[in-house]
Design an enzyme around this catalytic site. Sequence first.
Site, PDB file in Angstrom:
ATOM      1  N   THR A  14      63.279   9.640  77.893  1.00  0.00           N
ATOM      2  CA  THR A  14      62.179  10.558  79.095  1.00  0.00           C
ATOM      3  C   THR A  14      62.310  12.608  78.570  1.00  0.00           C
ATOM      4  OG1 THR A  14      63.552   9.320  80.472  1.00  0.00           O
ATOM      5  CG2 THR A  14      62.262  11.420  81.309  1.00  0.00           C
ATOM      6  N   LEU A  26      66.471   8.068  73.654  1.00  0.00           N
ATOM      7  CA  LEU A  26      67.338   8.823  73.211  1.00  0.00           C
ATOM      8  C   LEU A  26      67.732  10.117  74.797  1.00  0.00           C
ATOM      9  CD1 LEU A  26      67.088   9.471  69.461  1.00  0.00           C
ATOM     10  CD2 LEU A  26      68.895   9.420  70.868  1.00  0.00           C
ATOM     11  N   LYS A  73      55.780   8.941  83.708  1.00  0.00           N
ATOM     12  CA  LYS A  73      57.719   8.736  83.849  1.00  0.00           C
ATOM     13  C   LYS A  73      58.433   9.903  84.917  1.00  0.00           C
ATOM     14  CE  LYS A  73      62.269   7.557  83.087  1.00  0.00           C
ATOM     15  NZ  LYS A  73      62.392   6.569  83.655  1.00  0.00           N
TER      16      LYS A  73
END
Length: 328
Positions: A119, A88, A194
């Site tokens: 993320t 999402l 990330k």
Amino acid sequence: MASLHGAVSSSEIISKSAQNREASMRIGIIGLGRMGTALATRLHGCGHDLVVWNRTPEKARGLIEGGAVLGETPVAVVNKSEVIITCLLDASALEAVFGGDQGILAAEVNGKLFIEMSTVQPKTQRALAERIAAIGGGYVECPVSGATGPAREGRLIGLVGGSPDDVARARPVLEQLCRRIEHAGPVGSGASLKLAINLPLVVYYQALGEAYSLCRHLGIEPERIVDLFSDTSGGANILKTRGAMIAKGMRGDDPQPVTFDVDSFRKDLRTMLVEGAERGFSLPVTERALSVYDEASQQGWGARDGTSLAGYWSGRSAARSLDERQDD
């Protein structure tokens, strides 16, 4: 046996198909944006049965036509699945899907495994993991490095956070999506990696635009500039993998197909700045890059692919330089 020319025999195909059926799972996928759809396409091709949900059901049409089952709510997806993948936009979207009467946490979660691939900040992942664990579910975070093309081909890099046991459970699925699985530690570790990995890429697009501003007047074709940069210390790996799109962006064209747009990069940049502030340090280069991305979005570039930013600043600079010369 494969032939000397690399052809695959019919017996190998049958054997592989049988293995896929034998190892197939019922996988729920919640969130069918560009990446979510690519992940679903890959897993369907690997022989899994899919149950899918998206806030806008129209985005599920292609998958449904291909054999996936549409879940009416996140609860329905969880109740019909063994493993549930969520992908999402941000923390608000995650809360909307996990919370509420029809959210994930209202389903029968005990014994099921969740793989969260959005993320977001590490604290968001940790909070969701705690809520899932409290009602008996397993939880692994796996934001990925890579675009939709590698996702459809199983060539992503998975940045994993979770307990060893939960990661071991998730690994058969992740191995079908990722060419490299980097287990960084407990939940939250993947999110930290990330954000760190995305930061140089997003800043590089702006740096490349500034660099092109210094040589644009030479009239050298953008493709040649990209090739030259990729062969020097001023190059980044992205030039080799997406050089054609970057060159198109340098021309001022809108690179297609869009895989990750400017507004999505803005979201990631804001997340990086918040995470840095909460950890007690500033990210001045990131902050300045965000201001340019914000400006580009205001000028109508928000839905363009992120590679277009290599051309935004140079085009803007050239236009302003021309205006100044005309004023003189």
